[in-house]
Scaffold this active site. Structure first.
Site, mmCIF file in Angstrom:
data_model
loop_
_atom_site.group_PDB
_atom_site.id
_atom_site.type_symbol
_atom_site.label_atom_id
_atom_site.label_comp_id
_atom_site.label_asym_id
_atom_site.label_seq_id
_atom_site.Cartn_x
_atom_site.Cartn_y
_atom_site.Cartn_z
ATOM 1 N N CYS A 1 24.562 30.882 79.600
ATOM 2 C CA CYS A 1 25.726 30.713 78.719
ATOM 3 C C CYS A 1 26.890 30.096 79.486
ATOM 4 O O CYS A 1 27.590 30.784 80.241
ATOM 5 C CB CYS A 1 26.127 32.054 78.120
ATOM 6 S SG CYS A 1 27.582 31.937 77.047
ATOM 7 N N CYS B 1 30.317 31.517 78.634
ATOM 8 C CA CYS B 1 30.579 32.835 79.232
ATOM 9 C C CYS B 1 30.866 32.710 80.731
ATOM 10 O O CYS B 1 31.754 33.377 81.252
ATOM 11 C CB CYS B 1 29.373 33.767 79.082
ATOM 12 S SG CYS B 1 28.541 33.684 77.510
ATOM 13 N N ASP B 2 30.097 31.900 81.421
ATOM 14 C CA ASP B 2 30.101 31.953 82.887
ATOM 15 C C ASP B 2 30.618 30.703 83.595
ATOM 16 O O ASP B 2 30.803 30.719 84.807
ATOM 17 C CB ASP B 2 28.668 32.239 83.385
ATOM 18 C CG ASP B 2 28.171 33.586 82.894
ATOM 19 O OD1 ASP B 2 28.997 34.503 82.775
ATOM 20 O OD2 ASP B 2 26.963 33.719 82.611
#
Ligand code: NDP
Length: 318
Positions: free
Chosen positions: A138, A141-142
């Site tokens: 992701c 997300c990261d």
């Protein structure tokens, strides 16, 4: 009623942000929800490290801890949270029949499906080893953790194209690993990729191994599938964007889905084709797939379940 048969007003299947939020709202609406966690209690977020984009945590929070908070909040408000997985369903009757762990049958007036989706992985041992330590599925997300660094991303669909352009905004260089000589992504997405100067595309290329120092990723060995030539890319981040699979197999034949298994809900609603069955979170969302959007749709599902039950009661008592 036998011990293996239980009647509940609201059964929630799945324990990610969608399921737990549905449990919070259903508890407060006095639906006395029973939630079954599924095999991976807490869902996909228990497999990530730090979450920085969920509102309300100014310093960020570790994914597993956040899901523990979700669970505690739902429990404090009265949700009955149980470990177990749904092995089969029968939506032909009212109440709906849901079998847990192949032995126990729940009769549910409403069912909220929040079984989520699972990222597809390449299946390499090194990918598992460094998951959360440089390997991620992701970018939204990261990606932030790799700002200013060089990263690689595998995949050639819309997700990979979108995530590559997202990463390119914060990373120094993004290398896309594409297994064929063309993309699957739409023309519009491709256009963005091809016009982003710090994205390099390696066609006809497959990932052989992710290498690291035992702690985190330091590179990726890729191989050209025409020339067989191996190259090591010096990257600190490796993103896998080869698709997701919604966890909806057990509902096949009952609930309408698209061709990839995402559950179809009515527009602006979590209502499925079956009366009293609602769906929220990643099991029905292949576009946003964020914890906060999943939580929002979990709230919608609980409100809709409550209104559905209230309307039914009104008809019965009228
Ligand atoms: P897709 O299934 O569309 O694409 C997966 C990609 O990963 C393909 O290019 C495929 O390669 C590649 N791939 C699969 N397995 C491997 C492997 N083992 N090794 C290397 N590469 C592999 O998934 P997406 O997640 O990209 O998209 C899913 C759906 O969501 C699509 O309908 C898409 O249009 C939609 N979507 C829409 C967006 C938007 O509109 N903003 C954003 C994101 C997704 P190959 O092509 O060779 O099969």
């Amino acid at each position: 009623m036998s011990q293996d048969l239980e009647h509940v007003k609201c059964l929630i299947i799945g324990s990610g942000p969608a399921g737990y939020t549905a449990a919070v709202y259903a508890s407060r609406a006095d639906l006395k929800p029973v939630l079954y966690t599924g095999m991976l209690a807490g869902g996909q977020l228990t497999q990530t490290t730090e979450v920085e984009n969920y509102p309300g945590y100014p310093e960020g929070i570790m994914g597993p801890e956040m899901m523990e908070n979700f669970r505690k909040q739902a429990e404090r408000l009265g949700a009955d949270i149980r470990y177990g997985y749904v092995s089969s369903v029968d939506f032909s009757t009212m109440p709906h029949k849901v079998v847990i762990d192949e032995v126990k049958t729940i009769l549910a007036d409403t069912v909220i499906i929040s079984t989520g989706a699972s990222a597809k992985w390449l299946g390499l041992d090194s990918e598992q080893k460094y998951s959360g330590f440089g390997v991620s599925a992701c970018a939204v997300c990261d990606g932030f953790f790799f700002r200013g660094q060089d990263v690689a991303i595998v995949g050639a669909g819309d997700t990979a194209a979108e995530e590559a352009t997202y990463l390119a905004k914060m990373c120094r260089k993004v290398t896309m690993i594409v297994r064929r000589d063309e993309f699957r992504a739409s023309k519009a997405m491709m256009h963005r990729v091809l016009h982003t100067p710090n994205i390099e595309i390696l066609y006809n290329t497959e990932t052989k191994e992710i290498v690291g120092d035992g702690q985190s990723v330091t590179g990726v060995i890729v191989v050209n599938n025409i020339t067989n030539q191996e190259t090591t890319l010096d990257v600190t981040g490796f993103f896998v964007a080869i698709g997701h699979k919604p966890n909806t197999d057990i509902f096949k034949g009952w609930i309408h889905m698209d061709e990839t298994g995402y559950i179809l809900t009515k527009p602006d609603s979590t209502q499925t084709n079956i009366e009293g069955v609602f769906c929220c979170g990643d099991a029905q969302d292949h576009i946003y797939r964020q914890a906060v959007t999943a939580a929002g749709s979990g709230c919608m599902a609980a409100i809709e379940a409550e209104r559905y039950l209230a309307a039914k009661e009104h008809i019965v008592t009228a």
